[in-house]
Enzyme design. Structure first.
Site, mmCIF file in Angstrom:
data_model
loop_
_atom_site.group_PDB
_atom_site.id
_atom_site.type_symbol
_atom_site.label_atom_id
_atom_site.label_comp_id
_atom_site.label_asym_id
_atom_site.label_seq_id
_atom_site.Cartn_x
_atom_site.Cartn_y
_atom_site.Cartn_z
ATOM 1 N N HIS A 109 0.849 -1.197 0.000
ATOM 2 C CA HIS A 109 0.000 0.000 0.000
ATOM 3 C C HIS A 109 0.887 1.249 0.000
ATOM 4 O O HIS A 109 1.841 1.320 0.788
ATOM 5 C CB HIS A 109 -0.916 0.009 1.220
ATOM 6 C CG HIS A 109 -1.852 1.176 1.240
ATOM 7 N ND1 HIS A 109 -2.796 1.380 0.251
ATOM 8 C CD2 HIS A 109 -1.971 2.222 2.095
ATOM 9 C CE1 HIS A 109 -3.460 2.503 0.513
ATOM 10 N NE2 HIS A 109 -2.975 3.024 1.619
ATOM 11 N N GLU A 179 8.252 1.430 -3.568
ATOM 12 C CA GLU A 179 7.393 0.236 -3.557
ATOM 13 C C GLU A 179 8.099 -0.963 -4.195
ATOM 14 O O GLU A 179 8.063 -2.071 -3.656
ATOM 15 C CB GLU A 179 6.100 0.499 -4.344
ATOM 16 C CG GLU A 179 5.084 1.337 -3.616
ATOM 17 C CD GLU A 179 3.754 1.327 -4.342
ATOM 18 O OE1 GLU A 179 2.752 1.062 -3.679
ATOM 19 O OE2 GLU A 179 3.715 1.595 -5.558
#
Ligand code: GRF
Length: 193
Positions: A109, A179
């Site tokens: 996330h 990420e």
């Protein structure tokens, strides 16, 4: 040591899927992707799977959400993955799916724990920064025990600064780069345990 078996679930561009593929192909990760599952057709992530000859399937919702999750859970369970990686999967999964994979579903996330759960997390963080409320956001990887949105035991976090001269695009690029790395690093740690 045998390779860890992954199922990667996506809904879009698949840049995080690509990071996993690249890490496998460069032997950074001792893993194999059994299948890529997309909740949407015609997304670039499916092309990425095809480019690397990874089986892929689009899972459409034609029934109720409860039945969809049960069917999807059966399908993925039949593949017998060690880990299910939600890499930009944009649907909330209910226990009909999750009950098959206790402590085995990993979500990425683009925000820190408890901040900006749900969609448009990066845009919301950028807006908050423009309003002087925050000067950083972050990324987290966590286990998915239940239907809590972007919530669950945290495996890794990294803060990402937001600068005064940032645009949404520069923040997005900075977050996506983090990420890609944190997801691969976390999978690497999980599959060594
Ligand atoms: C990522 O920012 C992920 O954290 C979020 O959706 C985005 C997916 O990007 N949930 P991609 O499809 O991996 O490029």
């Amino acid at each position: 040591m045998s390779k860890a078996k992954l199922v990667v679930m996506i809904s879009g561009n698949g840049s995080n899927l690509q990071a996993i593929i690249d890490a496998i192909e460069s032997s950074q990760l001792s893993a194999q992707i059994l299948a890529v599952i997309s909740s949407r057709a015609n997304v670039y992530g499916l092309q990425r799977a095809e480019n690397h000859r990874i089986p892929s399937i689009v899972f459409y919702q034609t029934t109720t959400r409860a039945d969809y999750d049960a069917d999807l859970g059966d399908f993925v369970a039949n593949l017998k993955p060690d880990w299910v990686i939600l890499a930009g999967w944009m649907r909330i999964l209910s226990m009909n799916f999750l009950r098959h994979f206790p402590n085995r579903v990993v979500n990425l996330h683009p925000a820190l724990p408890g901040q900006f759960p749900g969609t448009h997390a990066i845009e919301r963080a950028f807006t908050a920064a423009q309003q002087g409320q925050i000067d950083h956001t972050g990324v987290m990887v966590h286990l998915v025990p239940d239907e809590g949105v972007d919530d669950g035991p945290v495996l890794a976090t990294e803060t990402v600064p937001i600068y005064h001269d940032d645009t949404l695009e520069t923040v997005e690029a900075r977050i996506h780069a983090v990420e890609h790395q944190i997801l691969v690093d976390t999978i690497g740690k999980l599959i060594k345990n």
